[in-house]
Design a protein around this motif. Structure first.
Motif, PDB file in Angstrom:
ATOM      1  N   LEU A  74     -95.694  41.746 111.404  1.00  0.00           N
ATOM      2  CA  LEU A  74     -94.536  41.464 112.234  1.00  0.00           C
ATOM      3  C   LEU A  74     -94.666  42.177 113.574  1.00  0.00           C
ATOM      4  CD1 LEU A  74     -91.752  41.813 109.513  1.00  0.00           C
ATOM      5  CD2 LEU A  74     -92.963  39.739 110.256  1.00  0.00           C
ATOM      6  N   THR A  75     -95.227  43.391 113.547  1.00  0.00           N
ATOM      7  CA  THR A  75     -95.402  44.190 114.763  1.00  0.00           C
ATOM      8  C   THR A  75     -96.656  45.037 114.634  1.00  0.00           C
ATOM      9  OG1 THR A  75     -93.006  44.404 115.008  1.00  0.00           O
ATOM     10  CG2 THR A  75     -94.342  45.965 116.217  1.00  0.00           C
ATOM     11  N   LEU A  76     -97.385  45.162 115.730  1.00  0.00           N
ATOM     12  CA  LEU A  76     -98.478  46.123 115.846  1.00  0.00           C
ATOM     13  C   LEU A  76     -98.524  46.515 117.313  1.00  0.00           C
ATOM     14  CD1 LEU A  76    -101.970  46.042 114.264  1.00  0.00           C
ATOM     15  CD2 LEU A  76    -101.608  46.876 116.564  1.00  0.00           C
ATOM     16  N   ARG A  77     -98.208  47.768 117.594  1.00  0.00           N
ATOM     17  CA  ARG A  77     -98.228  48.233 118.984  1.00  0.00           C
ATOM     18  C   ARG A  77     -98.453  49.743 119.014  1.00  0.00           C
ATOM     19  NH1 ARG A  77     -92.707  47.690 117.916  1.00  0.00           N
ATOM     20  NH2 ARG A  77     -91.475  49.496 118.497  1.00  0.00           N
ATOM     21  N   ALA A  86     -95.483  46.948 111.434  1.00  0.00           N
ATOM     22  CA  ALA A  86     -94.508  46.432 110.469  1.00  0.00           C
ATOM     23  C   ALA A  86     -95.160  45.265 109.743  1.00  0.00           C
ATOM     24  CB  ALA A  86     -93.232  45.986 111.162  1.00  0.00           C
ATOM     25  N   VAL A  87     -95.107  45.316 108.404  1.00  0.00           N
ATOM     26  CA  VAL A  87     -95.741  44.297 107.573  1.00  0.00           C
ATOM     27  C   VAL A  87     -94.707  43.743 106.600  1.00  0.00           C
ATOM     28  CG1 VAL A  87     -97.546  43.830 105.854  1.00  0.00           C
ATOM     29  CG2 VAL A  87     -97.975  45.475 107.680  1.00  0.00           C
ATOM     30  N   GLN A  88     -94.710  42.429 106.465  1.00  0.00           N
ATOM     31  CA  GLN A  88     -93.925  41.814 105.391  1.00  0.00           C
ATOM     32  C   GLN A  88     -94.883  41.522 104.254  1.00  0.00           C
ATOM     33  OE1 GLN A  88     -90.911  38.745 106.119  1.00  0.00           O
ATOM     34  NE2 GLN A  88     -91.986  37.477 104.603  1.00  0.00           N
ATOM     35  N   TRP A  89     -94.689  42.233 103.135  1.00  0.00           N
ATOM     36  CA  TRP A  89     -95.507  42.017 101.950  1.00  0.00           C
ATOM     37  C   TRP A  89     -94.840  40.946 101.108  1.00  0.00           C
ATOM     38  CZ3 TRP A  89    -100.091  43.878 102.390  1.00  0.00           C
ATOM     39  CH2 TRP A  89    -100.310  45.080 103.075  1.00  0.00           C
ATOM     40  N   ASP A  90     -95.571  39.887 100.778  1.00  0.00           N
ATOM     41  CA  ASP A  90     -95.018  38.755 100.042  1.00  0.00           C
ATOM     42  C   ASP A  90     -95.620  38.661  98.648  1.00  0.00           C
ATOM     43  OD1 ASP A  90     -93.388  37.631 102.161  1.00  0.00           O
ATOM     44  OD2 ASP A  90     -95.282  37.075 103.124  1.00  0.00           O
ATOM     45  N   ASP A  91     -94.751  38.405  97.673  1.00  0.00           N
ATOM     46  CA  ASP A  91     -95.180  38.094  96.311  1.00  0.00           C
ATOM     47  C   ASP A  91     -94.649  36.699  96.017  1.00  0.00           C
ATOM     48  OD1 ASP A  91     -95.532  37.762  93.581  1.00  0.00           O
ATOM     49  OD2 ASP A  91     -95.115  39.863  93.121  1.00  0.00           O
ATOM     50  N   PHE A  92     -95.504  35.700  96.209  1.00  0.00           N
ATOM     51  CA  PHE A  92     -95.057  34.320  96.083  1.00  0.00           C
ATOM     52  C   PHE A  92     -94.734  33.940  94.645  1.00  0.00           C
ATOM     53  CE2 PHE A  92     -97.481  34.177 100.119  1.00  0.00           C
ATOM     54  CZ  PHE A  92     -96.424  33.813 100.931  1.00  0.00           C
ATOM     55  N   ILE A  93     -95.373  34.565  93.675  1.00  0.00           N
ATOM     56  CA  ILE A  93     -95.101  34.261  92.271  1.00  0.00           C
ATOM     57  C   ILE A  93     -93.696  34.736  91.894  1.00  0.00           C
ATOM     58  CG2 ILE A  93     -95.779  34.758  89.884  1.00  0.00           C
ATOM     59  CD1 ILE A  93     -98.700  34.854  90.944  1.00  0.00           C
ATOM     60  N   ALA A  94     -93.360  35.967  92.276  1.00  0.00           N
ATOM     61  CA  ALA A  94     -92.032  36.509  91.979  1.00  0.00           C
ATOM     62  C   ALA A  94     -90.979  36.061  92.999  1.00  0.00           C
ATOM     63  CB  ALA A  94     -92.091  38.038  91.944  1.00  0.00           C
ATOM     64  N   LYS A  95     -91.436  35.385  94.046  1.00  0.00           N
ATOM     65  CA  LYS A  95     -90.559  34.910  95.126  1.00  0.00           C
ATOM     66  C   LYS A  95     -89.776  36.064  95.760  1.00  0.00           C
ATOM     67  CE  LYS A  95     -90.231  30.335  93.189  1.00  0.00           C
ATOM     68  NZ  LYS A  95     -89.437  29.295  92.607  1.00  0.00           N
ATOM     69  N   THR A  96     -90.517  37.145  96.061  1.00  0.00           N
ATOM     70  CA  THR A  96     -89.910  38.310  96.706  1.00  0.00           C
ATOM     71  C   THR A  96     -90.744  38.725  97.896  1.00  0.00           C
ATOM     72  OG1 THR A  96     -91.146  39.885  95.334  1.00  0.00           O
ATOM     73  CG2 THR A  96     -88.974  39.183  94.513  1.00  0.00           C
ATOM     74  N   HIS A  97     -90.117  39.476  98.795  1.00  0.00           N
ATOM     75  CA  HIS A  97     -90.856  40.079  99.904  1.00  0.00           C
ATOM     76  C   HIS A  97     -90.192  41.396 100.280  1.00  0.00           C
ATOM     77  CE1 HIS A  97     -87.700  37.971 102.182  1.00  0.00           C
ATOM     78  NE2 HIS A  97     -87.836  38.956 103.033  1.00  0.00           N
ATOM     79  N   GLU A  98     -90.991  42.229 100.930  1.00  0.00           N
ATOM     80  CA  GLU A  98     -90.526  43.543 101.366  1.00  0.00           C
ATOM     81  C   GLU A  98     -91.130  43.820 102.733  1.00  0.00           C
ATOM     82  OE1 GLU A  98     -90.673  48.204  99.888  1.00  0.00           O
ATOM     83  OE2 GLU A  98     -92.162  46.801  99.105  1.00  0.00           O
ATOM     84  N   VAL A  99     -90.309  44.296 103.662  1.00  0.00           N
ATOM     85  CA  VAL A  99     -90.802  44.681 104.975  1.00  0.00           C
ATOM     86  C   VAL A  99     -90.987  46.197 104.975  1.00  0.00           C
ATOM     87  CG1 VAL A  99     -90.319  44.776 107.446  1.00  0.00           C
ATOM     88  CG2 VAL A  99     -89.711  42.738 106.129  1.00  0.00           C
ATOM     89  N   VAL A 100     -92.184  46.631 105.370  1.00  0.00           N
ATOM     90  CA  VAL A 100     -92.523  48.053 105.387  1.00  0.00           C
ATOM     91  C   VAL A 100     -92.976  48.426 106.795  1.00  0.00           C
ATOM     92  CG1 VAL A 100     -94.054  49.830 104.437  1.00  0.00           C
ATOM     93  CG2 VAL A 100     -93.195  48.004 102.950  1.00  0.00           C
ATOM     94  N   ALA A 101     -92.483  49.570 107.275  1.00  0.00           N
ATOM     95  CA  ALA A 101     -92.875  50.084 108.594  1.00  0.00           C
ATOM     96  C   ALA A 101     -93.819  51.261 108.409  1.00  0.00           C
ATOM     97  CB  ALA A 101     -91.640  50.511 109.379  1.00  0.00           C
TER      98      ALA A 101
END
Length: 119
Positions: A74-77, A86-101
């Motif tokens: 999402l961001t790299l600076r 900032a990264v959005q980690w996606d788990d498509f099987i569980a249909k969840t995501h988490e944004v981590v800074a």
């Protein structure tokens, strides 16, 4: 060709796919796809050299790693001598995501981008 941090204005990391992370000592290497460089989508490798400290959501951690199989940048600076990611980690099987800074810092953090062959 390597792009120095002083010339990063021609690069957009937003929505780039994070394909891998290598962390060795104070060097962190991110492998990315779909980085926009001078208007062209390409793969790129980002090297962060001198990263003596790593914060994950503001808390110190010993390393930075792939937390899920799929990550979206999402961001790299670089700002105030630190590299902010900032990264959005996606788990498509569980249909969840988490944004981590992440904040990577050190006395002399250097950020370099090496584009791969055009896709």
């Amino acid at each position: 060709m390597t792009i120095a941090e002083s010339d990063l204005t021609s690069i957009s990391f937003h929505d780039a796919g994070l394909m891998g992370i290598i962390h060795a000592g104070s060097i962190v290497t991110l492998s990315l796809e779909d980085v926009l460089i001078d208007g062209v989508q390409m793969e790129a490798e980002v090297t962060i050299d001198g990263a003596d400290t790593i914060l994950r959501n503001g808390l110190p951690v010993p390393d930075i790693r792939m937390e899920k199989k799929d990550g979206e940048l999402l961001t790299l600076r670089k700002e105030n001598g630190q590299v902010l990611i900032a990264v959005q980690w996606d788990d498509f099987i569980a249909k969840t995501h988490e944004v981590v800074a992440y904040t990577l810092g050190g006395p002399e953090v250097v950020l370099r981008v090496t584009p791969s062959a055009r896709r």
